[in-house]
Design a protein around this motif. Structure first.
Motif, PDB file in Angstrom:
ATOM      1  N   PHE A  14       0.840  -1.210   0.000  1.00  0.00           N
ATOM      2  CA  PHE A  14       0.000   0.000   0.000  1.00  0.00           C
ATOM      3  C   PHE A  14       0.873   1.257   0.000  1.00  0.00           C
ATOM      4  CE2 PHE A  14      -3.382  -2.589   2.441  1.00  0.00           C
ATOM      5  CZ  PHE A  14      -4.006  -2.945   1.265  1.00  0.00           C
ATOM      6  N   ILE A  15       1.890   1.240   0.844  1.00  0.00           N
ATOM      7  CA  ILE A  15       2.748   2.424   0.989  1.00  0.00           C
ATOM      8  C   ILE A  15       3.500   2.687  -0.315  1.00  0.00           C
ATOM      9  CG2 ILE A  15       4.788   3.359   2.169  1.00  0.00           C
ATOM     10  CD1 ILE A  15       3.812   1.741   4.662  1.00  0.00           C
ATOM     11  N   VAL A  16       4.128   1.635  -0.844  1.00  0.00           N
ATOM     12  CA  VAL A  16       4.908   1.807  -2.087  1.00  0.00           C
ATOM     13  C   VAL A  16       3.983   2.267  -3.209  1.00  0.00           C
ATOM     14  CG1 VAL A  16       6.331   0.613  -3.789  1.00  0.00           C
ATOM     15  CG2 VAL A  16       6.621   0.104  -1.387  1.00  0.00           C
ATOM     16  N   SER A  17       2.820   1.639  -3.269  1.00  0.00           N
ATOM     17  CA  SER A  17       1.855   1.982  -4.307  1.00  0.00           C
ATOM     18  C   SER A  17       1.425   3.453  -4.188  1.00  0.00           C
ATOM     19  CB  SER A  17       0.646   1.056  -4.172  1.00  0.00           C
ATOM     20  OG  SER A  17      -0.203   1.206  -5.251  1.00  0.00           O
ATOM     21  N   ASN A  18       1.154   3.889  -2.969  1.00  0.00           N
ATOM     22  CA  ASN A  18       0.755   5.294  -2.751  1.00  0.00           C
ATOM     23  C   ASN A  18       1.865   6.250  -3.172  1.00  0.00           C
ATOM     24  OD1 ASN A  18      -1.695   4.536  -1.729  1.00  0.00           O
ATOM     25  ND2 ASN A  18      -1.108   4.770   0.417  1.00  0.00           N
ATOM     26  N   LEU A  19       3.099   5.914  -2.764  1.00  0.00           N
ATOM     27  CA  LEU A  19       4.221   6.812  -3.077  1.00  0.00           C
ATOM     28  C   LEU A  19       4.472   6.882  -4.585  1.00  0.00           C
ATOM     29  CD1 LEU A  19       6.720   5.918  -0.193  1.00  0.00           C
ATOM     30  CD2 LEU A  19       5.248   7.925  -0.389  1.00  0.00           C
ATOM     31  N   ILE A  20       4.403   5.711  -5.242  1.00  0.00           N
ATOM     32  CA  ILE A  20       4.610   5.717  -6.693  1.00  0.00           C
ATOM     33  C   ILE A  20       3.472   6.488  -7.375  1.00  0.00           C
ATOM     34  CG2 ILE A  20       4.789   4.284  -8.773  1.00  0.00           C
ATOM     35  CD1 ILE A  20       6.009   2.087  -7.010  1.00  0.00           C
ATOM     36  N   GLY A  21       2.266   6.314  -6.849  1.00  0.00           N
ATOM     37  CA  GLY A  21       1.105   7.042  -7.392  1.00  0.00           C
ATOM     38  C   GLY A  21       1.325   8.548  -7.332  1.00  0.00           C
ATOM     39  N   ILE A  22       1.811   9.015  -6.189  1.00  0.00           N
ATOM     40  CA  ILE A  22       2.076  10.454  -6.026  1.00  0.00           C
ATOM     41  C   ILE A  22       3.139  10.898  -7.031  1.00  0.00           C
ATOM     42  CG2 ILE A  22       3.022  12.211  -4.460  1.00  0.00           C
ATOM     43  CD1 ILE A  22       1.785  10.534  -2.132  1.00  0.00           C
ATOM     44  N   LEU A  23       4.177  10.066  -7.137  1.00  0.00           N
ATOM     45  CA  LEU A  23       5.274  10.377  -8.054  1.00  0.00           C
ATOM     46  C   LEU A  23       4.781  10.461  -9.509  1.00  0.00           C
ATOM     47  CD1 LEU A  23       8.404  10.707  -7.817  1.00  0.00           C
ATOM     48  CD2 LEU A  23       8.573   8.349  -8.596  1.00  0.00           C
ATOM     49  N   GLN A  24       3.924   9.508  -9.875  1.00  0.00           N
ATOM     50  CA  GLN A  24       3.393   9.496 -11.246  1.00  0.00           C
ATOM     51  C   GLN A  24       2.592  10.765 -11.522  1.00  0.00           C
ATOM     52  OE1 GLN A  24       1.539   5.548 -10.882  1.00  0.00           O
ATOM     53  NE2 GLN A  24       2.550   4.996 -12.801  1.00  0.00           N
ATOM     54  N   TYR A  25       1.729  11.118 -10.584  1.00  0.00           N
ATOM     55  CA  TYR A  25       0.927  12.334 -10.753  1.00  0.00           C
ATOM     56  C   TYR A  25       1.833  13.566 -10.812  1.00  0.00           C
ATOM     57  CZ  TYR A  25      -3.851  10.599 -10.507  1.00  0.00           C
ATOM     58  OH  TYR A  25      -5.053   9.996 -10.806  1.00  0.00           O
ATOM     59  N   ALA A  26       2.867  13.557  -9.964  1.00  0.00           N
ATOM     60  CA  ALA A  26       3.780  14.705  -9.932  1.00  0.00           C
ATOM     61  C   ALA A  26       4.502  14.851 -11.263  1.00  0.00           C
ATOM     62  CB  ALA A  26       4.785  14.532  -8.804  1.00  0.00           C
ATOM     63  N   MET A  27       4.923  13.707 -11.822  1.00  0.00           N
ATOM     64  CA  MET A  27       5.638  13.751 -13.108  1.00  0.00           C
ATOM     65  C   MET A  27       4.733  14.265 -14.229  1.00  0.00           C
ATOM     66  SD  MET A  27       7.753  10.238 -12.715  1.00  0.00           S
ATOM     67  CE  MET A  27       8.036   9.968 -14.439  1.00  0.00           C
TER      68      MET A  27
END
Lengths: 350, 276
Positions: B226-239
């Motif tokens: 969940f944590i990794v998925s959330n962080l990658i999700g944020i990163l994807q949106y940020a990119m």
């Protein structure tokens, strides 16, 4: 559209929760028996009169998901010893089901997937927390032995030694008196069942590497090694110079205990998970397809009965009856007479 | 069919990563989550674009006109809105379809994590029956579930010598990252009093509790996912420049902000996202 998206996310959350609810800890029921009592561990413990099939009591009254009991219980001195997934061992009064003592020093650190065994005055319980615990009959810890990884197989013991099979591929010999290791041997694959033993100073094991092995009890030397089809999930029966077991690849074997030679093998219609048991002097095995069958010593089939359910527990004998249990059955327990006719069965009370 | 198409390949890939990259289940979960997120990235981009178009539609002057004109005739309003959508060549399902496709992937990922960490012989037998021939169960067992201070097959607690109880660190981080992700990726509402905006706000509030509870009670391997998925999700949106950093202030009075024209509101949010 935004609403739809929100609903979709809510749907996802609900499916997620449903998925969580659908993955409970699960295992085959554990069985134990004395001459007049059958004990079933299937989330909770059911104690049944072996003659009539009447349930005497169950513990706990309702299944406690935090403390499920699936492993084979042990019966000693009018006590039933049970080990739970909460890493807790309890002694229950065999007559009333009252809790006599609880060993919960390492509660929550692992699970007791394997059941307790009693060697003289010592209760031996292996845990997934990598330890084998030795308790006295009052529940006090005498010693504990640390292995390299989780322990899923019950220990076996003779007067002086304990033999312990680990998922770490190692078979250990430990002194019963103080828990000190005498020898260890890497058998080349994960070990998930207790060794079989005979009076000739040997232990018989199979590994997930699809091999059957004989090991010298004195020093851990491997005496022979025989490739098999599939993996055995329960301890073999050793009698009359023969080693009997079944595998998940629908095979039942009889090996020569002396040299590991395959004396007979039998193809069956479904995987064999539970161990064989000698019933009236003849090996009886059960399959995931619900078959209960005799495998005669010459490798031919004797009687075969089929009931509804996945029979994965090693059967036990009580009051001259064969007692079987498994998953997805109509009844919790079904019993058979030596000629293969069905006797009483126990249905889950609502 | 579900097991064959989703669970089986996912579990095998997860265990393959485990067996070749360090034999640590924590590392395998992180890499596998990263892999799945990368593979589903085009779906996510398409979903964001679809959402963007729908938002632009809602701020379109003709859309506003229709809302005003047919405010007392809901059926007519829907008909006219549908015509406008067709005219502007907007696919109304463009934002939902990718989300729908991601559902089975996310659920499959969750279930395969569970499958790959057998707790009992019964679970292990089920696992051995879905493994491809190139995954050698004999070589990977016993699975190394230890990652940092955690046993990934158990709910996580951090025990400190001076505390009589364990701290559920992962559950807290799961709740926190879910909250932050929800806040960061929620576009600013054109009308904060709108029912959908309120629902969205409520979801951003409830989801962290729900996920945190799951992190508290389920195997910590899932919390890690969940944590990794959330962080990658944020990163994807940020990119993609779609993160609204200002949103992470929990009590920001968005409804009290000076009203701006819908078109301007969208433009501002996009610009803000890119800047960051």
């Amino acid at each position: 559209m935004k609403k739809l998206k929100i609903l979709l996310w809510l749907g996802l959350a609900m499916v997620f929760l449903a998925a969580c609810a659908g993955t409970p800890l699960n295992n085959w029921p554990g069985l134990a028996a004395t001459e007049d009592t059958v004990v079933l561990a299937y989330g909770q413990v059911h104690v049944v009169d072996a003659k009539t099939g009447t349930e005497k009591w169950k513990y706990p009254e309702k299944i406690d998901n935090a403390s499920l009991i699936f492993s084979n219980p042990a019966v000693v001195d009018n006590k039933i010893i049970v080990a739970s997934y909460a890493n807790v061992v309890q002694a229950l009064d065999a007559q009333s089901g009252a809790v006599l003592w609880t060993f919960d020093t390492f509660k929550g650190k692992g699970k007791f997937v394997a059941g307790p065994v009693v060697a003289g005055e010592v209760i031996l319980v292996p845990s997934t927390d990598h330890h084998l615990y030795a308790l006295d009959l009052s529940g006090k810890m005498l010693w504990r032995f640390q292995s390299r990884n989780a322990l899923w197989a019950p220990a076996i013991a003779d007067e002086e030694h304990v033999y312990l099979a680990g998922l770490d591929h190692y078979l250990y010999s430990i002194r019963l008196a103080d828990g000190q290791k005498e020898w260890e041997v890497d058998l080349g694959g994960p070990l998930i069942h207790a060794p079989g033993s005979d009076g000739n100073g040997r232990l018989y094991m199979t590994t997930l590497k699809k091999e059957a092995l004989a090991i010298d009890k004195q020093n851990g030397n491997i005496v022979w090694r025989t490739p098999i089809t599939g993996s055995a999930w329960a301890a073999p029966v050793v009698a009359d110079g023969k080693v009997v077991f079944g595998t998940d690849q629908k095979k039942a074997y009889i090996l020569n205990a002396e040299n590991g030679q395959v004396l007979a093998s039998l193809d069956v219609s479904a995987g064999i998970i539970g161990g064989p048991v000698l019933f009236d002097g003849v090996p009886v095995l059960v399959t995931e397809g619900g078959e209960v069958f005799q495998m005669k010593w010459d490798g031919t089939r004797g009687w075969t009965r089929t009931i509804k359910g996945q029979l994965g527990s090693t059967p036990v004998i009580s009051d001259g009856r064969l007692v079987v249990s498994g998953l997805q059955m109509e009844h919790l327990i079904v019993t058979f007479r030596p000629d293969g006719t069905e006797d009483w069965s126990l249905t889950a009370s609502k | 069919m579900w097991d064959l198409l989703i669970i089986q390949p996912f579990t095998n890939v997860l265990l393959l990563i485990y067996s070749y990259l360090g034999q640590n289940f924590g590392v395998a979960i992180i890499l596998f989550t990263l892999l799945i997120r990368l593979l589903t990235h085009p779906l996510m981009v398409s979903q964001i674009k679809g959402s963007q178009k729908m938002m632009e539609l809602q701020n379109h002057p003709r859309y506003k006109e229709l809302q005003e004109k047919y405010k007392n005739d809901r059926q007519k309003l829907q008909e006219e809105q549908a015509k406008l959508i067709q005219e502007l060549k907007i696919n109304p399902f463009a934002s939902c379809l990718p989300l729908l496709i991601q559902f089975p992937i996310i659920i499959g990922l969750y279930q395969s994590l569970y499958k790959a960490m057998p707790n009992t012989p019964h679970d292990l037998l089920s696992l051995t029956r879905i493994l491809y021939s190139f995954v050698d169960i004999n070589a990977i067992l016993p699975i190394n579930n230890q990652f940092l201070w955690m046993d990934l097959s158990q709910p996580e607690r951090l025990y400190l010598p001076f505390l009589p109880f364990g701290i559920p660190v992962l559950a807290i981080v799961v709740a926190l990252t879910t909250y932050v992700q929800g806040k960061l990726i929620t576009p600013p509402p054109s009308n904060p009093n709108d029912q959908t905006a309120m629902m969205s706000g409520m979801m951003n509030l409830y989801m962290p509790f729900l996920m945190g509870y799951m992190g508290l009670t389920l195997a910590s391997g899932l919390s890690l996912y969940f944590i990794v998925s959330n962080l990658i999700g944020i990163l994807q949106y940020a990119m993609l420049g779609k993160v609204n950093w200002k949103n992470i202030l929990p009590f920001r009075k968005s409804s009290g902000e000076k009203p701006v024209s819908p078109a301007k509101s969208v433009a501002t949010s996009r610009k803000g996202g890119k800047k960051k």
